[in-house]
Design a protein around this motif. Sequence first.
Motif, PDB file in Angstrom:
ATOM      1  N   HIS A   1       0.847  -1.195   0.000  1.00 37.93           N
ATOM      2  CA  HIS A   1       0.000   0.000   0.000  1.00 37.93           C
ATOM      3  C   HIS A   1       0.884   1.247   0.000  1.00 37.93           C
ATOM      4  CE1 HIS A   1      -3.110  -2.782   1.414  1.00 37.93           C
ATOM      5  NE2 HIS A   1      -4.014  -1.832   1.315  1.00 37.93           N
TER       6      HIS A   1
ATOM      7  N   SER B   1      -0.704   6.932   1.943  1.00 38.36           N
ATOM      8  CA  SER B   1      -2.038   7.555   1.994  1.00 38.36           C
ATOM      9  C   SER B   1      -3.144   6.501   1.934  1.00 38.36           C
ATOM     10  CB  SER B   1      -2.205   8.585   0.876  1.00 38.36           C
ATOM     11  OG  SER B   1      -1.930   7.993  -0.370  1.00 38.36           O
ATOM     12  N   LYS B   2      -2.921   5.406   1.209  1.00 39.44           N
ATOM     13  CA  LYS B   2      -3.897   4.315   1.158  1.00 39.44           C
ATOM     14  C   LYS B   2      -3.996   3.610   2.523  1.00 39.44           C
ATOM     15  CE  LYS B   2      -5.872   3.847  -3.000  1.00 39.44           C
ATOM     16  NZ  LYS B   2      -4.992   4.364  -4.004  1.00 39.44           N
TER      17      LYS B   2
END
Lengths: 114, 114
Positions: free
Chosen positions: B40, B43-44
């Motif tokens: 990931h 921010s995810k």
Amino acid sequence: MSASGGRREPGAGVDIDRLFHALGDPTRRAIVDMLSARPHSVSKLAAPLNITLTAVAQHLQILEETGLVRTEKVGRVRTCRIENAGFVALEQWIEAHKSMWEKRFDRLGELLEE
Amino acid sequence: MSASGGRREPGAGVDIDRLFHALGDPTRRAIVDMLSARPHSVSKLAAPLNITLTAVAQHLQILEETGLVRTEKVGRVRTCRIENAGFVALEQWIEAHKSMWEKRFDRLGELLEE
């Protein structure tokens, strides 16, 4: 106790939040070290750790609640032993979180060994 | 850091004190959950956890230091992945502390399966 991500491992019924908390303490890990070798009485645990019997009892309670230790009182002596449920819960947690890469790598290793 | 029982696991060079501390936090375990599924961006990771990018970065630093996660910045995006060293250190710790009883029990199980 833990709304933000804690969970119970179904296999062993051990709260993984409390388990990692229990093992994050060096004194509690020292108790687990000693009990991995052989069962001890509470006073035999306390002596090398240089802490009070009350402190040992508090650590033991946390270790019992997380399935890492069990204690049994016979007569006036409480004997402490390693319990397996906590270790099983740890193993399950690791198994569930190993990366796919690691799993593939393991399988490759098995194939090469055959 | 920990004179009273903490130690380094030689196999993986991970401080076991810091490792259990890292995993005692539900938000950090949630990050490990997400990265176990797939890599990931920072921010995810932050979005479903409902915490700031700064908070995620702090958690990631602890997870990186304990060999559970690695991050790599390509261009403007920092991608986070599961790292295996921390898991190996955990497995080694469990293996070293399994009771003799448990080991005998495992061996019995293997014999019965043969």
